[in-house]
Design a protein around this motif. Structure first.
Motif, PDB file in Angstrom:
ATOM      1  N   ARG A   1      -2.260   2.546  -8.891  1.00  0.00           N
ATOM      2  CA  ARG A   1      -2.832   3.345  -7.805  1.00  0.00           C
ATOM      3  C   ARG A   1      -4.202   3.882  -8.220  1.00  0.00           C
ATOM      4  O   ARG A   1      -5.182   3.746  -7.491  1.00  0.00           O
TER       5      ARG A   1
ATOM      6  N   ASP B   1       1.584   4.274 -11.027  1.00  0.00           N
ATOM      7  CA  ASP B   1       0.551   5.301 -10.900  1.00  0.00           C
ATOM      8  C   ASP B   1      -0.770   4.808 -11.488  1.00  0.00           C
ATOM      9  O   ASP B   1      -1.839   5.071 -10.940  1.00  0.00           O
TER      10      ASP B   1
ATOM     11  N   ALA C   1       0.827  -1.210   0.000  1.00  0.00           N
ATOM     12  CA  ALA C   1       0.000   0.000   0.000  1.00  0.00           C
ATOM     13  C   ALA C   1       0.859   1.257   0.000  1.00  0.00           C
ATOM     14  O   ALA C   1       0.593   2.210  -0.736  1.00  0.00           O
TER      15      ALA C   1
ATOM     16  N   PHE D   1      -6.831   1.075  -8.472  1.00  0.00           N
ATOM     17  CA  PHE D   1      -7.210   0.651  -7.129  1.00  0.00           C
ATOM     18  C   PHE D   1      -8.152   1.671  -6.484  1.00  0.00           C
ATOM     19  O   PHE D   1      -9.214   1.324  -5.964  1.00  0.00           O
ATOM     20  N   ALA D   2      -7.783   2.953  -6.565  1.00  0.00           N
ATOM     21  CA  ALA D   2      -8.590   4.009  -5.949  1.00  0.00           C
ATOM     22  C   ALA D   2      -9.967   4.088  -6.603  1.00  0.00           C
ATOM     23  O   ALA D   2     -10.990   4.236  -5.921  1.00  0.00           O
TER      24      ALA D   2
ATOM     25  N   LEU E   1     -12.295   1.036  -5.598  1.00  0.00           N
ATOM     26  CA  LEU E   1     -12.853   1.163  -4.246  1.00  0.00           C
ATOM     27  C   LEU E   1     -13.907   2.269  -4.172  1.00  0.00           C
ATOM     28  O   LEU E   1     -14.975   2.084  -3.581  1.00  0.00           O
ATOM     29  N   ALA E   2     -13.617   3.422  -4.796  1.00  0.00           N
ATOM     30  CA  ALA E   2     -14.565   4.546  -4.745  1.00  0.00           C
ATOM     31  C   ALA E   2     -15.864   4.185  -5.455  1.00  0.00           C
ATOM     32  O   ALA E   2     -16.961   4.464  -4.955  1.00  0.00           O
TER      33      ALA E   2
ATOM     34  N   ALA F   1     -15.117   6.505   0.113  1.00  0.00           N
ATOM     35  CA  ALA F   1     -13.850   5.762   0.190  1.00  0.00           C
ATOM     36  C   ALA F   1     -12.853   6.489   1.082  1.00  0.00           C
ATOM     37  O   ALA F   1     -12.230   5.885   1.960  1.00  0.00           O
TER      38      ALA F   1
ATOM     39  N   ALA G   1       1.677   4.116  -3.142  1.00  0.00           N
ATOM     40  CA  ALA G   1       1.495   5.562  -3.037  1.00  0.00           C
ATOM     41  C   ALA G   1       2.783   6.316  -3.346  1.00  0.00           C
ATOM     42  O   ALA G   1       2.766   7.336  -4.031  1.00  0.00           O
TER      43      ALA G   1
END
Lengths: 190, 190
Positions: A120, A117, A103, A123-124, A127-128, A154, A107
């Motif tokens: 990232r 990137d 994790a 993944f973001a 989840l959102a 999130a 980042a």
């Protein structure tokens, strides 16, 4: 590694290692993705695994990026209990050194590595989207009246757990998780 | 770098660079801590700064760890407005690439570097203590009735901003900040 990337044997062992890492991740979770276990499963020497991925957390990141992510994937009713369960699972995983390493590496490496990137961002976004979707449905169903845009869920739900595990290095306990779930809106008692 | 650490000239230029970085950080904020500006202020060549700190974010981390951190240091009344102001400042800073780099480098490097881990712990403890202290006083004063232990406030208030900036790479806007402030307890209208 650069010199040998065109070697077909190099590519074959790389694929075998990555497949083994994915299998272990799906069967036994992140803790199983070690150099030793991956080598055994892939049928290669441990030194070969080290040559391809000197760091286990980077191999785990690669495997994680290429398997379906179960976190928050299948909402169940009541939504509030589902959130508690999923966020508790996330908290337990982020307490593992290897997952925390993935994790935080994600980042920090994302700042100068385009491939990281992209992971990232992927993944973001997943989840959102999942949280926004599940909460919109829960609101229609009358389970909750949201206090903020669903896209903020999130950050408000995962953010405290992420900060607790990666910056404070403490356990994200049920008080923290329940406070953040209560924060996103008014839940109907049932 | 290892070979020259015992050289007094090396140590002198290192101290000069670090002093310059601290001065720039205090006077102009994190954006000013660049190789070029630090070199000019320290009166050394740019190549010398690169030799000591190849990455500007690591020099910034070093400077940040050794200057007093103003964030959340001086609570004012009303506490709620003070929180909004301080968290907004944090959000604006975490949107800067260099500060984000420091924050994420801190979290990831701390996993294998004891010195960085000590800084991470120091940073986390200062923020948690300041928030817990300010909120305990605010509760005594009747401004808020806290919904959770004061030690959880840092994760609940800073966590969403940190996640938004480092994982989602988006702006932590006022909705996100106000939702998290509302989450930590019942605020008395005044």
């Amino acid at each position: 590694m650069v010199n040998t990337e065109s070697d077909p044997r190099f590519q074959r062992s790389q694929q075998a290692i990555l497949s083994a890492a994915r299998e272990l991740l799906l069967e036994k979770g992140p803790v199983a993705v070690t150099h030793a276990q991956v080598a055994e499963r892939a049928g290669v020497g441990r030194a070969t695994v080290y040559r391809h991925w000197p760091r286990a957390d980077e191999l785990l990141a690669e495997a994680m990026a290429t398997v379906p992510m179960p976190l928050l994937a299948n909402p169940t009713i009541p939504t509030r209990q589902w959130l508690t369960r999923e966020l508790t699972t996330l908290a337990r995983q982020l307490e593992l050194d290897d997952v925390r390493a993935v994790a935080t590496t994600l980042a920090s490496t994302a700042l100068w590595d385009q491939q990281m990137d992209a992971r990232r961002a992927q993944f973001a976004t997943i989840l959102a989207d999942r949280l926004a979707g599940a909460l919109a449905t829960a609101q229609v169903r009358g389970e909750v009246s949201l206090a903020m845009p669903g896209r903020d869920a999130a950050a408000l739900l995962v953010g405290p757990i992420y900060y607790r595990c990666t910056i404070e290095h403490g356990p994200a306990d049920s008080t923290l998780i329940e406070t953040s779930i209560a924060a996103i809106g008014t839940w109907t008692a049932r």
